[in-house]
Design a protein around this motif. Structure first.
Motif, mmCIF file in Angstrom:
data_model
loop_
_atom_site.group_PDB
_atom_site.id
_atom_site.type_symbol
_atom_site.label_atom_id
_atom_site.label_comp_id
_atom_site.label_asym_id
_atom_site.label_seq_id
_atom_site.Cartn_x
_atom_site.Cartn_y
_atom_site.Cartn_z
ATOM 1 N N ARG A 27 0.838 -1.203 0.000
ATOM 2 C CA ARG A 27 0.000 0.000 0.000
ATOM 3 C C ARG A 27 0.879 1.263 0.000
ATOM 4 N NH1 ARG A 27 -4.375 -1.542 3.551
ATOM 5 N NH2 ARG A 27 -5.632 -2.010 1.730
ATOM 6 N N LEU A 28 1.903 1.270 0.839
ATOM 7 C CA LEU A 28 2.784 2.433 0.893
ATOM 8 C C LEU A 28 3.588 2.576 -0.405
ATOM 9 C CD1 LEU A 28 4.034 2.208 4.588
ATOM 10 C CD2 LEU A 28 2.483 3.922 3.616
ATOM 11 N N ARG A 29 4.020 1.455 -0.940
ATOM 12 C CA ARG A 29 4.723 1.519 -2.224
ATOM 13 C C ARG A 29 3.781 1.976 -3.328
ATOM 14 N NH1 ARG A 29 8.359 -3.996 -1.353
ATOM 15 N NH2 ARG A 29 10.135 -2.930 -0.341
ATOM 16 N N GLN A 31 1.558 4.091 -3.004
ATOM 17 C CA GLN A 31 1.427 5.540 -2.866
ATOM 18 C C GLN A 31 2.655 6.275 -3.397
ATOM 19 O OE1 GLN A 31 0.587 6.241 1.297
ATOM 20 N NE2 GLN A 31 -1.302 5.043 1.256
ATOM 21 N N HIS A 33 5.946 5.623 -2.446
ATOM 22 C CA HIS A 33 7.070 5.746 -1.524
ATOM 23 C C HIS A 33 8.080 4.623 -1.720
ATOM 24 C CE1 HIS A 33 4.717 8.851 0.248
ATOM 25 N NE2 HIS A 33 3.795 8.029 0.685
ATOM 26 N N PHE A 132 -1.950 0.369 8.293
ATOM 27 C CA PHE A 132 -1.856 0.341 6.833
ATOM 28 C C PHE A 132 -2.102 -1.055 6.262
ATOM 29 C CE2 PHE A 132 0.786 3.990 8.046
ATOM 30 C CZ PHE A 132 0.268 4.982 7.213
ATOM 31 N N GLU A 137 -9.198 0.030 3.150
ATOM 32 C CA GLU A 137 -8.260 1.141 3.006
ATOM 33 C C GLU A 137 -7.994 1.783 4.368
ATOM 34 O OE1 GLU A 137 -6.581 2.442 0.220
ATOM 35 O OE2 GLU A 137 -7.186 0.491 -0.588
ATOM 36 N N GLU A 140 -9.127 7.570 6.601
ATOM 37 C CA GLU A 140 -8.825 8.764 5.804
ATOM 38 C C GLU A 140 -8.113 9.833 6.624
ATOM 39 O OE1 GLU A 140 -12.258 10.286 3.857
ATOM 40 O OE2 GLU A 140 -12.590 8.481 2.657
ATOM 41 N N GLN A 143 -4.550 8.700 7.359
ATOM 42 C CA GLN A 143 -3.753 8.778 6.136
ATOM 43 C C GLN A 143 -3.419 10.233 5.795
ATOM 44 O OE1 GLN A 143 -2.699 5.988 3.764
ATOM 45 N NE2 GLN A 143 -1.338 7.740 3.482
ATOM 46 N N ASP A 147 0.231 11.806 5.541
ATOM 47 C CA ASP A 147 0.689 12.497 4.337
ATOM 48 C C ASP A 147 1.208 13.890 4.679
ATOM 49 O OD1 ASP A 147 -0.032 10.289 2.851
ATOM 50 O OD2 ASP A 147 -1.910 11.153 2.115
#
Length: 332
Positions: A27-29, A31, A33, A132, A137, A140, A143, A147
């Motif tokens: 999930r982070l990748r 996005q 990252h 995560f 998901e 919000e 997250q 961010d």
């Protein structure tokens, strides 16, 4: 968003849910990252993510990683075992260079020790697997706050305090409008924000790893602790003089417990009312932080301003003249 370097390590409990770990990394990748996984992140020794030496080395590798974020895989238990061996000046220098250490729960031990031993700041916030790694998901608000931290844009957060929280009496206006009243408000400036998990924090009383914060804002949360145990830990902090030295106590989310018939209506509300009867400083509630999906990120060890007006609480740690409303404004 510009891709950021996130370093994942396991300083406490062993990762049991490998699927959640994998989902979270993906999930982070996804996005954008660059996610770097510590070599011992998935190790296991009894209930720990490797033995004490292994986890100690992981903490120091995280500090040396050059990452933007050092994010714990999960909490659990284990950091208090190695507090006397962590090189706090090394972690503090990494934080000064821009590394943000992020986590909660058992991570409270390292955060408070870092503040006590080297004046280092860190961030109370999510953990990899729990926040995560779910099939749904990520929350919000969590997250968005994460961010903001990655982008260096987070300046504060806000929430609606509890119905029974203290509010000062309205102030009368001067002059011709003397009959009108200014809305009730309360504020403090330049207070050190600190705290975290109540069980971990209370267990550090009397050690050199609990910071001696005076005139601060202490925030607390916990999970799977019955209200009477919450009260017992608060009593420890009360008798140790920790609570009376603060300018405010802010209670987050206390979840995961069950009351029984024997309690006879002894609830968290009972504990909060008792705490207020023991203190002269205000006790505010409903901070969106704890073992819950909706959590804001909080800078442990930073100087903050707190304002309460019309039951809306705001914590500022960024540019006070700028936009104050973080994503947490909509949490509760």
């Amino acid at each position: 968003m510009n891709p950021k370097h996130i370093y994942i390590y396991s300083p406490a409990g062993a990762v049991r849910d490998k699927a959640a770990f994998k989902r979270a990394v993906q999930r982070l990748r996804g996005q954008g990252h660059a996610v770097e996984i510590d070599e011992a992140a998935l190790k296991s020794h009894m209930r720990f993510a490797g033995d004490d030496d292994t986890r100690l080395a992981a903490v120091h590798r995280a500090a040396a990683s050059g990452a933007d974020i050092a994010l714990i895989s999960r909490g659990g238990y284990g950091l208090t075992r190695i507090l006397d061996r962590i090189r706090y000046p090394v972690l503090a220098r990494a934080a000064e260079r821009g590394l943000r250490f992020v986590g909660h729960s058992d991570f409270t031990a390292l955060q408070l020790a870092l503040l006590a031993r080297a004046g280092g700041t860190s961030w109370a916030g999510p953990a990899l697997c729990g926040d995560f790694g779910g099939e749904e998901e990520p929350d919000e608000i969590m997250q968005a706050c994460f961010d903001d931290l990655l982008l260096g844009q987070g300046e504060g957060t806000g929430w609606r305090i509890g119905r029974d929280d203290p509010m000062p009496a309205p102030r009368a206006r001067r002059g011709a409008a003397a009959t009108a009243q200014v809305p009730p408000s309360w504020s403090i400036r330049d207070a050190t924000l600190w705290g975290g998990n109540l069980a971990v924090l209370s267990g550090m009383v009397g050690t050199p790893y609990l910071p001696d914060v005076r005139g601060g804002i202490l925030f607390l949360e916990d999970v799977n602790e019955h209200p009477y145990r919450i009260e017992r830990m608060l009593t420890q902090l009360l008798h140790a003089g920790v609570l009376a030295r603060q300018k405010a106590v802010v209670l987050g989310q206390f979840t995961g417990y069950q009351t029984v018939a024997h309690d006879r209506n002894f609830r968290m509300a009972t504990v909060v009312a008792w705490l207020r009867s023991q203190l002269k400083v205000p006790v505010f509630t409903q901070l969106p932080f704890g073992h819950v999906p909706t959590k804001v990120l909080l800078p442990v060890g930073a100087k903050v301003q707190m304002v309460v007006e019309n039951r809306e609480a705001l914590l500022f740690w960024g540019h006070l003249e700028g936009s104050h409303h973080g994503h947490g404004d909509h949490a509760h």
